[in-house]
Enzyme design. Structure first.
Site, short mmCIF file in Angstrom:
data_model
loop_
_atom_site.label_atom_id
_atom_site.label_comp_id
_atom_site.label_asym_id
_atom_site.label_seq_id
_atom_site.Cartn_x
_atom_site.Cartn_y
_atom_site.Cartn_z
CG ASN A 1 -1.80 1.10 1.48
OD1 ASN A 1 -2.34 1.23 2.57
ND2 ASN A 1 -2.03 1.93 0.50
CD GLN B 1 -4.40 5.44 0.83
OE1 GLN B 1 -3.51 4.59 1.03
NE2 GLN B 1 -5.59 5.10 0.35
CG ASN C 1 -8.49 7.95 -0.10
OD1 ASN C 1 -7.65 7.22 0.43
ND2 ASN C 1 -9.75 8.00 0.29
CG ASN D 1 -10.82 4.46 7.80
OD1 ASN D 1 -10.85 3.75 8.79
ND2 ASN D 1 -10.01 4.21 6.79
CD GLU E 1 -7.01 1.45 0.89
OE1 GLU E 1 -6.96 2.70 0.91
OE2 GLU E 1 -6.07 0.74 1.23
NE ARG E 2 -13.47 7.01 2.59
CZ ARG E 2 -13.74 7.70 3.70
NH1 ARG E 2 -14.94 8.21 3.87
NH2 ARG E 2 -12.84 7.87 4.65
CG HIS F 1 -13.23 -0.13 7.31
ND1 HIS F 1 -12.30 -0.51 6.38
CD2 HIS F 1 -12.66 0.87 8.03
CE1 HIS F 1 -11.20 0.21 6.53
NE2 HIS F 1 -11.39 1.06 7.52
CB CYS G 1 -4.06 5.90 6.18
SG CYS G 1 -3.13 4.84 5.06
N GLY G 2 -4.04 3.04 8.31
CA GLY G 2 -3.22 2.22 9.19
C GLY G 2 -1.82 1.98 8.65
CB CYS H 1 -6.64 -1.74 3.44
SG CYS H 1 -7.59 -0.43 4.25
CB SER I 1 -8.11 1.37 8.64
OG SER I 1 -8.24 1.64 7.25
N GLY I 2 -8.46 -1.57 7.16
CA GLY I 2 -9.33 -2.63 6.66
C GLY I 2 -9.04 -3.94 7.38
N1 LIG Z 1 -8.93 4.67 1.58
C1 LIG Z 1 -9.06 4.89 2.98
C2 LIG Z 1 -7.86 5.58 3.59
C3 LIG Z 1 -6.59 4.76 3.50
C4 LIG Z 1 -6.65 3.45 4.28
C5 LIG Z 1 -5.31 2.76 4.26
N2 LIG Z 1 -4.79 2.31 3.05
C6 LIG Z 1 -5.01 1.91 5.47
O1 LIG Z 1 -3.93 1.25 5.45
O2 LIG Z 1 -5.75 1.95 6.45
C7 LIG Z 1 -10.33 5.74 3.27
O3 LIG Z 1 -10.81 6.44 2.37
O4 LIG Z 1 -10.82 5.68 4.41
#
Ligand SMILES: N[C@@H](CCC[C@H](N)C(=O)O)C(=O)O
Length: 304
Positions: free
Chosen positions: A22, A55, A75, A168, A219-220, A170, A84-85, A228, A230-231
């Site tokens: 990422n 990002q 983004n 964010n 990802e959004r 999910h 963004c984790g 991802c 946070s994902g």
């Molecule tokens: N696309 C996400 C922000 C980025 C998340 C990221 N890649 C991660 O590692 O958490 C959003 O729009 O919330």
């Protein structure tokens, strides 16, 4: 006829980094002036005509006491987001490599609160990602009450997903096999589904056993990425809520593994994984709108 002259803007130093593929453009906005409009971010994010990244991460001075930095995230589509984790781990690595701090525990202000980053050995960083939020308006997700699993209609097809915020938004779907999952077709439809009014990141989760999962995330604002952070947190939380996972889980993403720990409702999610620097570069920003950039780059000495 008068000839219009395009003004040349300032040079901007940046670092290209990634967390399990990422990838990020990281900018120190403490020691150099920095401001970009969304269309310029989109141009820089372009993998053919720009630098190419999922990002853009911007390091700024903090606006709060007892905090070391402010962390802003954009983004690839130019939208500014809250969390963004993988970026948080790269952020920790960046501020130490650039000698902006020598602390091993770094407190960072984000759009959704303060997060704490701990720099470990061999390029590993541990991030306290905060307490997940399930209240539908706070995600935001359109529902009259909180549930662990929601039913969502997509073009007449019923999809079951968990919805939560890691700072964010999910949505997490269970799938039999991530390799066969409809990430490219269902991902964009759910990202922009009317029940996610702020759009959402959509995770496709395959459970291998109580401590091992596989995950792909659409990802959004960036499309499917190799990882991802946070994902991964959202997916483990969703799996725990359904009673399918233990508190410590290894999440295998397309770009590699992350370790996620969650002790249950009301407690923060901890994420551990690598952060890698690829190269440093500089580019001349256009002095007026839309000008083409000149850029140069030198490879980074690999520090692990
Ligand atoms: N696309 C996400 C922000 C980025 C998340 C990221 N890649 C991660 O590692 O958490 C959003 O729009 O919330």
């Amino acid at each position: 006829m008068t000839q219009q002259r395009r003004t040349q803007g300032p040079m901007l130093r940046f670092t290209k980094m990634h967390g399990l593929g990422n990838d990020f453009m990281v900018v120190d906005a403490i020691s150099q002036p920095f401001r970009l409009r969304p269309e310029m971010i989109r141009e820089l994010a372009n993998r053919n005509f720009g630098i190419g990244f999922d990002q853009l991460l911007v390091v700024e001075p903090p606006g709060l006491p007892d905090v070391d930095f402010r962390y802003r995230i954009f983004n690839a589509d130019g939208s500014e987001v809250e969390q963004c984790g993988n970026g948080a781990r790269c952020f920790a690595r960046f501020v130490r490599d650039q000698r902006l701090t020598n602390k091993k525990v770094i407190r960072v202000q984000t759009a959704k609160g303060v997060i704490e980053l701990r720099v470990g050995r061999e390029g590993m960083v541990m991030v306290n990602m905060g307490v997940p939020e399930f209240n539908p308006p706070a995600i935001p997700f359109a529902a009259d009450r909180r549930k662990d699993v929601y039913t969502v209609d997509v073009d007449g097809q019923t999809v079951e997903l968990s919805a939560l915020s890691m700072g964010n938004p999910h949505g997490v779907l269970l799938v039999e096999d991530v390799d066969q999952a409809p990430v490219e077709t269902l991902g964009p439809k759910l990202e922009r589904h009317p029940r996610f009014p702020a759009r959402a990141n959509i995770g496709f989760l395959q459970i291998l056993d109580r401590t091992h999962v596989r995950l792909r995330v659409f990802e959004r604002g960036s499309g499917e990425t190799l990882a991802c952070g946070s994902g991964a947190c959202a997916a483990v939380v969703a799996g725990c809520l359904r009673g399918l996972l233990d508190a410590r889980v290894e999440v295998e993403l397309r770009g590699g593994p992350l370790v996620i720990e969650w002790q249950g409702e009301g407690t923060p999610v901890m994420m551990e994984g690598p952060a890698t620097s690829v190269f440093e570069g500089q580019l001349r920003l256009p002095g007026d709108s839309g000008g083409r950039r000149r850029r140069s780059a030198r490879p980074h000495k690999q520090r692990s």
